[in-house]
Write an enzyme that holds these catalytic residues in place. Structure first.
Site, PDB file in Angstrom:
ATOM      1  N   ARG A 104      14.163  49.413  94.347  1.00  0.00           N
ATOM      2  CA  ARG A 104      13.204  47.917  95.194  1.00  0.00           C
ATOM      3  C   ARG A 104      12.515  47.848  94.574  1.00  0.00           C
ATOM      4  NH1 ARG A 104      13.644  47.804 101.703  1.00  0.00           N
ATOM      5  NH2 ARG A 104      15.087  47.223 101.202  1.00  0.00           N
ATOM      6  N   HIS A 131      19.583  41.342  97.703  1.00  0.00           N
ATOM      7  CA  HIS A 131      19.946  42.935  98.793  1.00  0.00           C
ATOM      8  C   HIS A 131      21.086  42.215  98.788  1.00  0.00           C
ATOM      9  CE1 HIS A 131      18.612  45.448 100.775  1.00  0.00           C
ATOM     10  NE2 HIS A 131      18.255  44.680 101.886  1.00  0.00           N
ATOM     11  N   GLN A 134      23.020  45.130 101.397  1.00  0.00           N
ATOM     12  CA  GLN A 134      22.837  44.751 102.871  1.00  0.00           C
ATOM     13  C   GLN A 134      24.402  43.355 103.085  1.00  0.00           C
ATOM     14  OE1 GLN A 134      20.515  44.886 105.510  1.00  0.00           O
ATOM     15  NE2 GLN A 134      22.213  44.240 106.125  1.00  0.00           N
ATOM     16  N   ASP A 219      16.643  35.919 108.946  1.00  0.00           N
ATOM     17  CA  ASP A 219      15.765  37.443 107.610  1.00  0.00           C
ATOM     18  C   ASP A 219      14.739  36.462 108.573  1.00  0.00           C
ATOM     19  OD1 ASP A 219      15.030  39.410 106.458  1.00  0.00           O
ATOM     20  OD2 ASP A 219      15.228  38.117 104.960  1.00  0.00           O
ATOM     21  N   CYS A 259      18.965  41.090 108.811  1.00  0.00           N
ATOM     22  CA  CYS A 259      19.463  42.319 107.855  1.00  0.00           C
ATOM     23  C   CYS A 259      18.457  43.366 108.585  1.00  0.00           C
ATOM     24  CB  CYS A 259      19.246  42.516 106.959  1.00  0.00           C
ATOM     25  SG  CYS A 259      16.921  41.606 106.474  1.00  0.00           S
ATOM     26  N   ARG A 287      24.715  50.590 106.550  1.00  0.00           N
ATOM     27  CA  ARG A 287      23.930  50.456 104.952  1.00  0.00           C
ATOM     28  C   ARG A 287      24.878  52.189 105.362  1.00  0.00           C
ATOM     29  NH1 ARG A 287      19.674  47.716 103.946  1.00  0.00           N
ATOM     30  NH2 ARG A 287      20.245  48.921 101.826  1.00  0.00           N
TER      31      ARG A 287
HETATM   32  N1  NVA Z   1      13.760  39.267 103.044  1.00  0.00           N
HETATM   33  C1  NVA Z   1      13.043  40.433 103.271  1.00  0.00           C
HETATM   34  C2  NVA Z   1      14.052  41.234 103.561  1.00  0.00           C
HETATM   35  C3  NVA Z   1      13.643  42.422 104.322  1.00  0.00           C
HETATM   36  C4  NVA Z   1      14.789  43.971 103.816  1.00  0.00           C
HETATM   37  C5  NVA Z   1      12.090  41.092 101.747  1.00  0.00           C
HETATM   38  O1  NVA Z   1      13.137  41.060 101.277  1.00  0.00           O
HETATM   39  O2  NVA Z   1      11.676  40.967 103.154  1.00  0.00           O
HETATM   40  N1   CP Z   2      17.614  45.879 105.553  1.00  0.00           N
HETATM   41  C1   CP Z   2      17.141  46.454 104.869  1.00  0.00           C
HETATM   42  O1   CP Z   2      16.923  46.354 103.293  1.00  0.00           O
HETATM   43  O2   CP Z   2      15.990  47.187 105.529  1.00  0.00           O
HETATM   44  P1   CP Z   2      14.698  47.846 104.989  1.00  0.00           P
HETATM   45  O3   CP Z   2      13.114  47.155 104.134  1.00  0.00           O
HETATM   46  O4   CP Z   2      14.224  49.200 105.750  1.00  0.00           O
HETATM   47  O5   CP Z   2      14.752  49.078 104.121  1.00  0.00           O
END
Ligand code: NVA
Ligand code: CP
Length: 299
Positions: A104, A131, A134, A219, A259, A287
């Site tokens: 990540r 992502h 997800q 989101d 998500c 997930r």
């Molecule tokens: N768009 C959000 C998704 C988190 C799972 C982010 O990148 O923070």
């Molecule tokens: N939806 C998701 O990826 O959540 P986290 O950021 O908690 O991993």
């Protein structure tokens, strides 16, 4: 066996994605029945997190442990990554030891470089661009509730961000219609939109996108790394909150997904996320199951 990575939804064929969702549903049933299934015995997953996580970390780690393997959590603060060791070196070192690496990070290009130098499968657990993990859970959740998503209308309300980009790719791979409503200057990437031409439409008006939708999703307005823009974004995105009133324009049996983490009173009202159409908790649980199916496929 040919080395496969999962950096975007386009790394798997349509057929492989459909089989993976079916497998995730099977693995979930096995888990709920208490069946012991340990195909990853002695396998190790390294998990590099340059951003925070609750669901992704816990689901991957639990998936490995329940399937007989183990996972190692790594962050820049407690590894040499934070002290400037090149990603190419880290990829070669880790992939000489572990069986799979999950990353990540911020720039998508970084995970591509990592994959290029890795001898084991690399999984994208979120970049600024997309992502894909997800979406596996989201597609599983839709399938469990309504069967095939093919030909259905999905409404994306809000930021044209990493999640939106994965929905655009999913529209092509799972053959659904995606109506996106985003404010001007916050639209999704035009090149990604072009990849799913014929499956997507873009509006500024959320009413247009949500009308007659079978699935509504949104989101956060400020993603990880955009904390400084939060105040500006809160103003710009105000008309994009998924409220009960907006939700009432979708099909009466439409599902609501997010998500998570969610901000009640921002991108979604408390009433919608806690309401009867919301499937967010199953979506989060999935997930675990969909990533077990992904790991099984890659390993
Ligand atoms: N768009 C959000 C998704 C988190 C799972 C982010 O990148 O923070
Ligand atoms: N939806 C998701 O990826 O959540 P986290 O950021 O908690 O991993």
């Amino acid at each position: 066996m040919e080395l496969r990575h999962f950096l975007t939804l386009m790394d798997l064929s349509k057929d492989e994605l459909h089989k993976l969702i079916a497998r995730a549903i099977e693995l979930k049933a096995m888990q709920h029945a208490g069946t012991i299934y340990e195909p990853f015995k002695n396998k190790v997953l390294a998990m590099i997190f340059e951003k925070s996580s609750t669901r992704t970390r816990v689901s991957f780690e639990t998936a490995m442990v329940q399937c007989g393997g183990s996972a190692i959590f790594m962050s820049p603060e407690n590894t040499q990554l934070g002290r400037g060791e090149p990603i190419e070196d880290t990829a070669r070192v880790l992939s000489g030891m572990v069986d799979c690496v999950m990353v990540r990070t911020f720039e998508h290009e970084k995970i591509e470089r990592f994959a290029k130098y890795s001898k084991v499968p690399v999984i994208n657990a979120l970049t600024d661009l997309c992502h894909p993990c997800q979406l596996l859970a989201d597609m599983q959740t839709y399938t469990e509730h309504k069967n095939s998503i093919q030909g259905k209308k999905v409404a994306w309300i809000g930021d044209g961000n990493n999640m939106c980009h994965s929905y655009i790719k999913a529209a092509r791979q799972f053959d659904f219609e995606l109506a996106i409503a985003s404010p001007v200057d916050y639209e999704p990437n035009a090149d990604i939109m072009a990849m799913s031409k014929g499956h997507t439409s873009l509006y500024t008006d959320p009413v247009k996108a949500i009308t007659d939708a079978d699935l509504v999703t949104t989101d956060v307005w400020a993603s990880m790394g955009q904390e400084e823009e939060k105040n500006l974004r809160t103003k710009v995105f105000e008309p994009y909150q998924v409220t009960s009133q907006l939700m009432s324009l979708a099909k009466p049996d439409a599902l609501f997904m997010h998500c998570l983490p969610a901000h009640r009173g921002e991108e979604v009202s408390a009433e919608v996320i806690e309401g009867a159409q919301s499937v967010v908790w199953e979506q989060a649980e999935n997930r675990l199951h969909s990533q077990k199916a992904l790991l099984e496929f890659l390993l």
